[in-house]
Write a protein that holds these residues in place. Structure first.
Motif, PDB file in Angstrom:
ATOM      1  N   PHE C  92     -12.829 -11.586 -17.849  1.00 15.60           N
ATOM      2  CA  PHE C  92     -13.162 -10.273 -18.377  1.00 15.60           C
ATOM      3  C   PHE C  92     -11.888  -9.429 -18.422  1.00 15.60           C
ATOM      4  N   PRO C  93     -11.403  -9.117 -19.637  1.00 13.16           N
ATOM      5  CA  PRO C  93     -10.057  -8.543 -19.771  1.00 13.16           C
ATOM      6  C   PRO C  93      -9.921  -7.153 -19.161  1.00 13.16           C
ATOM      7  N   HIS C  94     -11.051  -6.462 -18.956  1.00 12.42           N
ATOM      8  CA  HIS C  94     -10.951  -5.099 -18.424  1.00 12.42           C
ATOM      9  C   HIS C  94     -10.945  -5.086 -16.898  1.00 12.42           C
ATOM     10  N   LEU C  95     -11.082  -6.267 -16.277  1.00 12.99           N
ATOM     11  CA  LEU C  95     -11.110  -6.326 -14.817  1.00 12.99           C
ATOM     12  C   LEU C  95      -9.881  -7.076 -14.311  1.00 12.99           C
ATOM     13  N   SER C  96      -9.390  -6.663 -13.144  1.00 13.32           N
ATOM     14  CA  SER C  96      -8.248  -7.371 -12.563  1.00 13.32           C
ATOM     15  C   SER C  96      -8.692  -8.771 -12.150  1.00 13.32           C
ATOM     16  N   ILE C  97      -7.719  -9.612 -11.829  1.00 15.08           N
ATOM     17  CA  ILE C  97      -8.050 -10.983 -11.426  1.00 15.08           C
ATOM     18  C   ILE C  97      -8.998 -10.969 -10.221  1.00 15.08           C
ATOM     19  N   THR C  98      -8.690 -10.139  -9.229  1.00 19.64           N
ATOM     20  CA  THR C  98      -9.544 -10.063  -8.045  1.00 19.64           C
ATOM     21  C   THR C  98     -10.953  -9.637  -8.426  1.00 19.64           C
ATOM     22  N   ASP C 125      -6.094 -18.916  -4.249  1.00 19.24           N
ATOM     23  CA  ASP C 125      -5.021 -19.606  -3.542  1.00 19.24           C
ATOM     24  C   ASP C 125      -5.082 -21.100  -3.840  1.00 19.24           C
ATOM     25  N   ARG C 126      -6.289 -21.616  -3.859  1.00 19.08           N
ATOM     26  CA  ARG C 126      -6.484 -23.037  -4.104  1.00 19.08           C
ATOM     27  C   ARG C 126      -5.959 -23.469  -5.462  1.00 19.08           C
ATOM     28  N   VAL C 127      -6.121 -22.613  -6.458  1.00 17.81           N
ATOM     29  CA  VAL C 127      -5.582 -22.970  -7.779  1.00 17.81           C
ATOM     30  C   VAL C 127      -4.130 -22.502  -7.916  1.00 17.81           C
ATOM     31  N   GLY C 128      -3.569 -22.036  -6.792  1.00 12.42           N
ATOM     32  CA  GLY C 128      -2.143 -21.741  -6.751  1.00 12.42           C
ATOM     33  C   GLY C 128      -1.736 -20.431  -7.395  1.00 12.42           C
ATOM     34  N   LEU C 129      -2.639 -19.458  -7.452  1.00 15.75           N
ATOM     35  CA  LEU C 129      -2.310 -18.224  -8.164  1.00 15.75           C
ATOM     36  C   LEU C 129      -2.524 -16.980  -7.310  1.00 15.75           C
ATOM     37  N   LYS C 130      -2.430 -17.130  -6.001  1.00 16.69           N
ATOM     38  CA  LYS C 130      -2.730 -16.000  -5.132  1.00 16.69           C
ATOM     39  C   LYS C 130      -1.846 -14.786  -5.467  1.00 16.69           C
ATOM     40  N   ALA C 131      -0.624 -15.060  -5.915  1.00 12.71           N
ATOM     41  CA  ALA C 131       0.314 -13.963  -6.185  1.00 12.71           C
ATOM     42  C   ALA C 131      -0.130 -13.096  -7.360  1.00 12.71           C
ATOM     43  N   GLN C 132      -1.044 -13.629  -8.180  1.00 10.97           N
ATOM     44  CA  GLN C 132      -1.442 -12.897  -9.394  1.00 10.97           C
ATOM     45  C   GLN C 132      -2.671 -12.035  -9.184  1.00 10.97           C
ATOM     46  N   ALA C 133      -3.135 -11.906  -7.960  1.00 12.90           N
ATOM     47  CA  ALA C 133      -4.444 -11.292  -7.697  1.00 12.90           C
ATOM     48  C   ALA C 133      -4.604  -9.907  -8.307  1.00 12.90           C
ATOM     49  N   ALA C 134      -3.537  -9.113  -8.312  1.00 14.11           N
ATOM     50  CA  ALA C 134      -3.676  -7.723  -8.753  1.00 14.11           C
ATOM     51  C   ALA C 134      -3.475  -7.562 -10.251  1.00 14.11           C
ATOM     52  N   LYS C 135      -3.084  -8.662 -10.926  1.00 20.41           N
ATOM     53  CA  LYS C 135      -2.815  -8.542 -12.356  1.00 20.41           C
ATOM     54  C   LYS C 135      -4.107  -8.534 -13.179  1.00 20.41           C
ATOM     55  N   PHE C 136      -3.936  -8.337 -14.488  1.00 20.49           N
ATOM     56  CA  PHE C 136      -5.070  -8.398 -15.401  1.00 20.49           C
ATOM     57  C   PHE C 136      -4.951  -9.668 -16.244  1.00 20.49           C
ATOM     58  N   PRO C 137      -6.082 -10.187 -16.708  1.00 20.99           N
ATOM     59  CA  PRO C 137      -6.053 -11.462 -17.437  1.00 20.99           C
ATOM     60  C   PRO C 137      -5.015 -11.499 -18.558  1.00 20.99           C
ATOM     61  N   GLY C 138      -4.880 -10.399 -19.288  1.00 17.81           N
ATOM     62  CA  GLY C 138      -3.949 -10.380 -20.408  1.00 17.81           C
ATOM     63  C   GLY C 138      -2.499 -10.571 -20.000  1.00 17.81           C
ATOM     64  N   GLN C 139      -2.228 -10.470 -18.712  1.00 20.56           N
ATOM     65  CA  GLN C 139      -0.844 -10.631 -18.241  1.00 20.56           C
ATOM     66  C   GLN C 139      -0.550 -12.055 -17.791  1.00 20.56           C
ATOM     67  N   LEU C 140      -1.547 -12.935 -17.865  1.00 18.70           N
ATOM     68  CA  LEU C 140      -1.335 -14.319 -17.424  1.00 18.70           C
ATOM     69  C   LEU C 140      -1.240 -15.257 -18.620  1.00 18.70           C
ATOM     70  N   SER C 141      -0.611 -16.389 -18.407  1.00 22.71           N
ATOM     71  CA  SER C 141      -0.574 -17.406 -19.459  1.00 22.71           C
ATOM     72  C   SER C 141      -1.949 -18.052 -19.579  1.00 22.71           C
ATOM     73  N   GLY C 142      -2.148 -18.773 -20.668  1.00 21.32           N
ATOM     74  CA  GLY C 142      -3.422 -19.438 -20.888  1.00 21.32           C
ATOM     75  C   GLY C 142      -3.802 -20.371 -19.748  1.00 21.32           C
ATOM     76  N   GLY C 143      -2.844 -21.170 -19.315  1.00 25.21           N
ATOM     77  CA  GLY C 143      -3.117 -22.120 -18.232  1.00 25.21           C
ATOM     78  C   GLY C 143      -3.509 -21.396 -16.946  1.00 25.21           C
TER      79      GLY C 143
END
Lengths: 248, 222, 245
Positions: C92-98, C125-143
């Motif tokens: 959901f692009p309007h919500l942060s990753i968390t 953490d399990r999928v290796g992305l704990k550092a991205q928790a505060a970001k928004f979906p649009g800021q991440l790569s597709g993978g």
């Protein structure tokens, strides 16, 4: 024909009590804002509801909403205002009718009519914007929400509406501005809002250029301020990384 | 109880009102589109002064109510006419309303035309220049014909809005369709019936026109 | 083994056009089943029938013994127990990753905010992305987005996972990071039904392979049989096309 220019006219006495012409403009602006804001609240609530209804699978609900939109968009605003002001009160129950026609001050009954009229009129436009916003979202978004166990109200509340409302801020801004501009029809049923006060000033003072220039300026500044306000809102709710957002 | 039977004898008067409404509409649309196109071209011009003026014009008219423009022009157009010509010949309400509508709607039409022109790929313009055409030829022969084809539905939609907005001439007492219905209704003593009838006529015409535009849009969308 | 997902004679029409014809198969608990086939073969539609995102007109689908098509079934509850991962991620692009990870836990399962965040972050953490928790979906790569989507599904504690072409919208260099997460899940014993063209993944982790064509399940066999000698001509053609690259 000689025109007597006098830009100081706004500080001259109107001849009624201690009022100067500027007071009239301020009162007028007050009414304009009072009409527009309340009508906008009605339009926003009702329009959002109708907009959601238009996107529901239920045929009766979406049909009702389309009917509403067709009706309120294809009858001129002024005709709608006359219907609300002159006709609808006659169809109220006896007690309400006397209240509306006799107990209320004329300005109050005119105010109620114009607020209801403008609210319902604008609701049809808001409805179309909300519907467009919802329909612009990929089908996968609601699928994903359903797949996580959301109920239909939850899908709208948490997934579709927060996104749809962000998308439609620009067109909603112009609808918001339209409410202020359209509120000037109130002058035709005797509510002394900005335009009515302007005309009155023009007639009383015979300085019609100055009066209308002032009104134009007020509308212009009002419009710009509201646009700034909406721009600020848009910025506030913009989501990082989403198309159209200003933040990185 | 409602009594609609009295509308029949009033039909000729109402028809006169409708003729005035449609005349005002047709002339306003024609004038508005012409002025709007000129504004759009000015807006897109590379001369900063010209495009700045056009932008100001559009923003100005888009930020004030149509009713203000109508009321203002009703009072002002005769004055200006006198200043310009020196004659005191009265300028009718129709003329001042027409001027108001043309100038006001031009602001809205110009935005539609501008979007239409901008939707034509730059390559089309370049191709025109490459064939040795001048600016006005490129616009007249290449860009505008394509742009107008694209924006016809939008221009028509705006005209339907204008059709409804013509009812605002009530403010200056012009006997358009709505005003004719109002005054006939008052004379006959059946204001409600005439008002409802007027609303119904506006509804049928603009609803019908909207459907027509939608169908047109589908055909144009090829 | 008991069947976690059981499809029996499922048929579906769009108007008069039949998209699924008599599809019968099952996924046992802990089993990984790959569904493949040419585009338009009905595989995405089939997997969406499992959690009733697509209604079907005939046949039955049972998930953990509960009939999906039964009007009395509490669909939101059933869906909350089955995780799904989509081709276009559908974070959901309007919500942060968390918030993406927590929202359904809170609103559907009624978990507290803290619990939902804690669980969500554990899977992130399990999928290796704990550092991205505060970001928004649009800021991440597709993978990355797709890995978050998997974490989002896992944090609902699903009894089974559905994957609908999870890698086909990804750039080639991002496919493996997603497949690695899926492979990890499979090794842990997650029940999985995956619509995918990734035959390497199928070879490595699938227990069974289903091949669909024109709304029919044409092949339904173990991966050894499928990759050894698929019986149908269409399946052979499909495999030869897909394995060339």
């Amino acid at each position: 024909m000689n025109y007597h220019w006098d830009w100081g006219v706004f500080f001259k006495s109107t001849g009624i009590g201690h009022e100067i012409y500027l007071d009239w403009f301020i009162t007028g602006l007050g009414w304009t804002i009072a009409v527009a804001l309340v009508a906008w609240v009605i339009a926003l609530i009702l329009g959002s509801l109708l907009g959601v209804m238009r996107t529901l699978p239920n045929k009766a609900l979406s049909g009702f909403a389309s009917g509403y939109v067709a009706l309120f968009r294809n009858v001129p605003l002024l005709v709608q205002l006359f219907l609300w002001y002159f006709l609808v009160p006659d169809f109220l129950p006896e007690s309400l009718q006397t209240w509306f026609k006799q107990d209320l001050k004329p300005s109050t009954s005119a105010y109620i009519s114009v607020v209801v009229c403008l609210g319902l009129f604008t609701a049809a436009r808001v409805c179309e914007q909300v519907r467009t916003g919802i329909e612009a979202l990929p089908k996968g978004q609601s699928n994903a929400a359903y797949a996580m166990g959301f109920t239909l109200p939850q899908v709208y509340r948490h997934v579709l509406l927060p996104q749809a409302f962000r998308i439609i801020i620009p067109p909603m801004t112009s609808e918001f501005l339209n409410v202020f501009k359209n509120s000037s029809v109130a002058s035709l049923i005797g509510l002394m809002e900005l335009l009515a006060q302007t005309k009155q000033t023009a007639e009383f003072s015979a300085n019609l250029f100055e009066a209308f220039t002032m009104a134009t300026l007020i509308y212009f500044v009002l419009n710009m301020s509201l646009m700034k306000l909406m721009g600020w809102v848009e910025n506030r709710v913009s989501v990082p990384g989403l198309i159209g957002s200003n933040g990185k | 109880m409602m009594d609609f039977s009295q509308i029949v004898p009033a039909l000729p008067a109402l028809a006169d009102g409708m003729v005035l409404t449609l005349k005002l509409l047709a002339m306003s649309v024609a004038g508005g589109v012409v002025l709007g196109t000129l504004l759009a071209l000015a807006r897109l011009s590379s001369l900063p002064l010209l495009s700045g003026l056009a932008k100001f014009y559009v923003n100005y008219f888009r930020s004030i109510p149509l009713l203000l423009v109508i009321s203002w022009f009703y009072l002002v157009v005769p004055l200006i006419y006198t200043w310009l010509t020196g004659s005191f010949e009265p300028v009718g309400a129709f003329t001042s309303c027409l001027v108001a509508f043309v100038m006001f709607e031009a602001a809205y039409f110009s935005e539609i035309v501008r979007a239409g022109i901008q939707s034509i790929p730059k390559g089309q313009v370049n191709a025109g220049y490459a064939l040795g055409m001048r600016y006005d030829q490129v616009m007249r022969l290449i860009v505008l014909p394509q742009a107008f084809r694209k924006m016809t539905p939008l221009l028509l939609q705006q005209s339907i809005i204008l059709f409804q907005d013509t009812s605002l001439v009530y403010a200056v007492g012009l006997l358009d369709f709505l005003n004719a219905a109002r005054s006939k209704g008052d004379i006959v003593g059946l204001p409600h019936e005439f008002l409802i009838f007027a609303g119904a006529v506006y509804f049928v015409i603009s609803m019908g026109a909207t459907q027509l535009v939608k169908r047109l849009q589908k055909r144009f969308a090829v | 083994m008991t069947a976690m997902i059981q499809l029996s004679n499922v048929s579906k029409w769009y108007g008069s056009f039949q998209v699924l014809t008599d599809c019968t198969t099952q996924v046992a608990k802990g089993e990984v089943v790959v569904v493949c086939g040419p585009s338009g073969s009905g595989k995405s539609t089939l997997i969406k029938c499992v959690n009733a995102l697509e209604p079907f007109q005939k046949g039955t689908v049972l998930v953990d013994g509960i009939s999906v098509g039964d009007p009395k079934t509490d669909l939101p509850k059933l869906r909350s127990r089955v995780g799904m991962v989509f081709q276009h991620f559908e974070l959901f692009p309007h919500l942060s990753i968390t918030e993406n990870l927590a929202i359904a836990q809170m609103k559907v399962l009624g978990r507290s905010r803290d619990e939902a965040h804690e669980r969500g972050l554990k899977y992130l953490d399990r999928v290796g992305l704990k550092a991205q928790a505060a970001k928004f979906p649009g800021q991440l790569s597709g993978g990355q987005q797709q890995r978050v989507a998997i974490a989002r599904a896992l944090s609902m504690d699903p009894i089974a996972m559905l994957f609908d072409e999870p890698t086909s919208a990804l750039d080639p260099e991002m496919i493996n990071e997603v497949l690695d997460v899926m492979t990890g899940l499979a090794h842990e014993g997650m029940t999985m039904m995956c619509v995918t063209h990734e035959m390497g993944f199928a070879r490595r982790v699938a227990d069974r392979v289903i091949f669909m064509d024109q709304g029919h399940i044409v092949e339904d066999c173990t991966k050894e049989e499928f990759f050894g000698a698929p019986r149908g001509e269409r399946a052979q053609q499909f495999l030869s096309k897909i394995l060339q690259h």
